[in-house]
Design a protein around this motif. Structure first.
Motif, PDB file in Angstrom:
ATOM      1  N   VAL A  28       4.345  68.948  33.411  1.00  0.00           N
ATOM      2  CA  VAL A  28       5.337  69.056  32.464  1.00  0.00           C
ATOM      3  C   VAL A  28       6.572  69.477  33.178  1.00  0.00           C
ATOM      4  O   VAL A  28       7.510  69.973  32.781  1.00  0.00           O
ATOM      5  CB  VAL A  28       5.054  69.846  31.158  1.00  0.00           C
ATOM      6  CG1 VAL A  28       4.323  69.259  30.167  1.00  0.00           C
ATOM      7  CG2 VAL A  28       4.606  71.251  31.412  1.00  0.00           C
ATOM      8  N   SER A  29       6.565  68.941  34.452  1.00  0.00           N
ATOM      9  CA  SER A  29       7.888  69.222  35.355  1.00  0.00           C
ATOM     10  C   SER A  29       8.953  68.341  34.842  1.00  0.00           C
ATOM     11  O   SER A  29       8.820  67.430  34.303  1.00  0.00           O
ATOM     12  CB  SER A  29       7.574  68.944  36.705  1.00  0.00           C
ATOM     13  OG  SER A  29       6.441  69.623  37.170  1.00  0.00           O
ATOM     14  N   TYR A  30      10.227  68.860  35.412  1.00  0.00           N
ATOM     15  CA  TYR A  30      11.182  68.433  35.152  1.00  0.00           C
ATOM     16  C   TYR A  30      11.655  68.237  33.551  1.00  0.00           C
ATOM     17  O   TYR A  30      11.992  66.915  33.013  1.00  0.00           O
ATOM     18  CB  TYR A  30      11.701  67.092  35.841  1.00  0.00           C
ATOM     19  CG  TYR A  30      11.436  67.014  37.108  1.00  0.00           C
ATOM     20  CD1 TYR A  30      12.731  67.297  37.942  1.00  0.00           C
ATOM     21  CD2 TYR A  30      10.431  67.141  38.091  1.00  0.00           C
ATOM     22  CE1 TYR A  30      12.886  67.481  39.356  1.00  0.00           C
ATOM     23  CE2 TYR A  30      10.602  67.081  39.366  1.00  0.00           C
ATOM     24  CZ  TYR A  30      11.574  67.256  40.054  1.00  0.00           C
ATOM     25  OH  TYR A  30      11.495  67.518  41.547  1.00  0.00           O
ATOM     26  N   ASN A  31      11.670  69.279  32.814  1.00  0.00           N
ATOM     27  CA  ASN A  31      11.816  69.352  31.353  1.00  0.00           C
ATOM     28  C   ASN A  31      12.832  70.360  31.140  1.00  0.00           C
ATOM     29  O   ASN A  31      13.469  71.077  32.190  1.00  0.00           O
ATOM     30  CB  ASN A  31      10.584  69.361  30.617  1.00  0.00           C
ATOM     31  CG  ASN A  31       9.817  68.017  30.427  1.00  0.00           C
ATOM     32  OD1 ASN A  31      10.141  67.289  29.575  1.00  0.00           O
ATOM     33  ND2 ASN A  31       8.788  67.825  31.150  1.00  0.00           N
ATOM     34  N   LYS A  32      12.865  70.912  29.923  1.00  0.00           N
ATOM     35  CA  LYS A  32      13.729  72.109  29.660  1.00  0.00           C
ATOM     36  C   LYS A  32      13.042  73.249  28.737  1.00  0.00           C
ATOM     37  O   LYS A  32      13.600  73.927  27.919  1.00  0.00           O
ATOM     38  CB  LYS A  32      15.039  71.559  28.776  1.00  0.00           C
ATOM     39  CG  LYS A  32      15.717  70.535  29.461  1.00  0.00           C
ATOM     40  CD  LYS A  32      16.889  70.016  28.593  1.00  0.00           C
ATOM     41  CE  LYS A  32      17.700  69.124  29.236  1.00  0.00           C
ATOM     42  NZ  LYS A  32      18.883  68.627  28.437  1.00  0.00           N
ATOM     43  N   VAL A  53       4.440  72.907  36.329  1.00  0.00           N
ATOM     44  CA  VAL A  53       5.501  73.186  35.480  1.00  0.00           C
ATOM     45  C   VAL A  53       6.895  73.245  36.217  1.00  0.00           C
ATOM     46  O   VAL A  53       7.804  74.186  35.804  1.00  0.00           O
ATOM     47  CB  VAL A  53       5.239  74.297  34.682  1.00  0.00           C
ATOM     48  CG1 VAL A  53       6.204  74.325  33.180  1.00  0.00           C
ATOM     49  CG2 VAL A  53       3.776  74.368  34.056  1.00  0.00           C
ATOM     50  N   ASP A  54       7.136  72.668  37.229  1.00  0.00           N
ATOM     51  CA  ASP A  54       8.080  72.714  38.051  1.00  0.00           C
ATOM     52  C   ASP A  54       9.461  72.287  37.495  1.00  0.00           C
ATOM     53  O   ASP A  54       9.639  71.485  36.452  1.00  0.00           O
ATOM     54  CB  ASP A  54       8.137  71.848  39.274  1.00  0.00           C
ATOM     55  CG  ASP A  54       6.826  71.929  40.142  1.00  0.00           C
ATOM     56  OD1 ASP A  54       6.321  73.301  40.009  1.00  0.00           O
ATOM     57  OD2 ASP A  54       6.460  70.975  41.175  1.00  0.00           O
ATOM     58  N   HIS A  55      10.652  72.801  38.069  1.00  0.00           N
ATOM     59  CA  HIS A  55      11.899  72.366  37.235  1.00  0.00           C
ATOM     60  C   HIS A  55      12.114  72.554  35.926  1.00  0.00           C
ATOM     61  O   HIS A  55      12.619  71.577  35.216  1.00  0.00           O
ATOM     62  CB  HIS A  55      12.249  70.748  37.782  1.00  0.00           C
ATOM     63  CG  HIS A  55      12.342  70.897  39.352  1.00  0.00           C
ATOM     64  ND1 HIS A  55      13.603  71.221  40.107  1.00  0.00           N
ATOM     65  CD2 HIS A  55      11.576  70.579  40.358  1.00  0.00           C
ATOM     66  CE1 HIS A  55      13.561  71.015  41.409  1.00  0.00           C
ATOM     67  NE2 HIS A  55      12.287  70.883  41.547  1.00  0.00           N
ATOM     68  N   ASN A  56      12.039  73.679  35.258  1.00  0.00           N
ATOM     69  CA  ASN A  56      12.142  73.859  34.045  1.00  0.00           C
ATOM     70  C   ASN A  56      13.117  75.019  34.006  1.00  0.00           C
ATOM     71  O   ASN A  56      13.639  75.426  34.828  1.00  0.00           O
ATOM     72  CB  ASN A  56      10.795  74.215  33.227  1.00  0.00           C
ATOM     73  CG  ASN A  56      10.142  72.865  32.974  1.00  0.00           C
ATOM     74  OD1 ASN A  56      10.541  72.115  31.874  1.00  0.00           O
ATOM     75  ND2 ASN A  56       9.116  72.292  33.705  1.00  0.00           N
TER      76      ASN A  56
END
Length: 438
Positions: A28-32, A53-56
């Motif tokens: 679920v990377s690149y989410n908020k 879970v990268d880039h959250n």
């Protein structure tokens, strides 16, 4: 078994996933995301093996993560974590890059010995490495990435003998002191050391008692080294790759010891430094050398045998210097040379006598002398050139004496942006292999 929800606008993980206890990989990377429910990990504790879970926008993760017994690969890079969450005991690869950690995570102490093999802590705020931080948990650690932190010193015996690390990256830190015995426990394991932009200065190699003997890859570009001492590199018996680009090297120091030494280096980068000359036979102790980059220095002339007896050299770049002359046999006994870059210098003529036994007829040899001030060619040495770039010079006529000597091998000729006013029928000799003329 795989759920990929990357590159969306999710603020929470859909609850429908909580009922699927067969998921092995979840990304679920690149989410908020700013939080993850503890129930997710409880529902997946017997199936999940790979979690990204990268880039959250995560500030923390629930303790239930530690109960995901089958989890082997975990990436939490580029979130807002100030400390590591509790971890499952058998993690093999872990990335916490791009967070706000200030020290080596204490959660690593709970890992089973022999589990973790790859650890990425790059681009955090770690300022110290302490010996008691690397204990039993690191007995199988092969790669340690610490680039982009705030590490200023590396103390004696920080890395224990039980740590079989093969690769360490310390680039983009503020290192000003490395204890001579910092790597002494890694002498049998360490093969790759990268320390770009870390404020090293003085001569290279820097003082170490031991620990770097088995290095194969050494990258210290963008530092402040002034002198390269080739005789001391002999202690790195297995070193193949050396990168010293963007330093302030003014001299490559050789002494009588070098005559009895054979280095294993195959790739050297010393571009963007301050070299203004080269000693004769500087590199002759490197029979395995394949690639040599000396571009964008301040070299102003080349003497006889500057490059000689390099039987495996394929690539040589002297582009972007201020060379205006070369003695005879500057390039000698380079039978496998494929690319020679001399563009962007101050040549007003090119002497073929500077080349002796350079490249062979079965080698595709490219000679680039573009963007100089060449008006004519002289000399009588025979050469085998496949691709010739003489563009952006001051030629008023085609150098027939050169092309006659390469007519049996030449395939591409580039002479654009010169001052040629006429071309005779015999200008390029027979050139029966010519494919491109520009």
């Amino acid at each position: 078994r795989q759920i990929i929800l990357d590159l969306n606008e999710l603020t929470m993980i859909p609850k429908v996933l909580f009922t699927n206890n067969r998921i092995e990989r979840l990304s679920v990377s690149y989410n908020k995301l700013n939080s993850i429910s503890r129930d997710l990990f409880l529902s997946l504790k017997n199936s999940l093996e790979h979690l990204e879970v990268d880039h959250n926008k995560l500030f923390h993760l629930p303790d239930s993560l530690a109960q995901v017994a089958r989890l082997r690969h975990l990436s939490l890079a580029y979130n807002h974590l100030e400390e590591s969450p509790s971890l499952p005991g058998r993690i093999q690869t872990l990335s916490l890059a791009g967070n706000f950690l200030t020290s080596i995570p204490s959660a690593l102490q709970t890992l089973e010995p022999g589990s973790i093999r790859y650890l990425d802590l790059s681009y955090n705020r770690i300022s110290n490495l302490l010996p008691n931080e690397f204990l039993d948990w690191c007995t199988s650690l092969g790669t340690l990435n610490l680039r982009g932190n705030r590490i200023a010193q590396i103390y004696k015996n920080v890395f224990p003998p039980s740590m079989p690390v093969k690769e360490i990256n310390l680039s983009f830190n503020d290192l000003y002191y490395v204890h001579p015995q910092s790597f002494s426990n890694l002498s049998t394991s360490l093969h790759v050391l990268e320390s770009s932009s870390t404020l090293f200065s003085g001569h290279f190699p820097f003082e170490t008692d031991e620990g770097l003997e088995n290095l194969g890859w050494l990258s210290f570009d963008n530092n402040d080294f002034h002198i390269l001492k080739l005789s001391e590199i002999a202690s790195f018996s297995y070193l193949k790759y050396l990168n010293l680009d963007y330093n302030r090297i003014v001299d490559i120091s050789i002494n009588n010891d070098c005559q009895n030494v054979s280095l294993s280096l195959s790739n050297i980068r010393i571009s963007y430094n301050f070299l203004n000359s080269l000693h004769s036979r500087t590199f002759s102790c490197m029979p395995e050398l394949r690639n040599l980059d000396l571009s964008y220095n301040r070299i102003n002339n080349l003497t006889k045998h500057s490059f000689t007896n390099l039987p495996n050299l394929r690539y040589l770049s002297l582009a972007g210097n201020i060379i205006d002359s070369m003695e005879s046999e500057t390039f000698a006994n380079l039978p496998k040379l494929e690319i020679l870059e001399l563009q962007g210098n101050n040549f007003t003529y090119l002497s073929l006598n500077s080349f002796y036994n350079v490249s062979q007829i079965d080698v595709t040899f490219t000679l680039n002398v573009s963007r100089n001030y060449i008006k004519y060619f002289d000399g009588e040495s025979l050469m085998s050139v496949s691709i010739f770039d003489g563009s952006y010079n001051d030629l008023h006529e085609v150098p027939n004496n050169f092309f006659v000597r390469v007519e049996s091998s030449i395939r591409q000729i580039i002479l654009s942006h010169n001052k040629i006013i006429q071309i005779s029928n015999e200008a390029f000799g027979q050139a029966f292999r010519l494919e491109i003329l520009d």
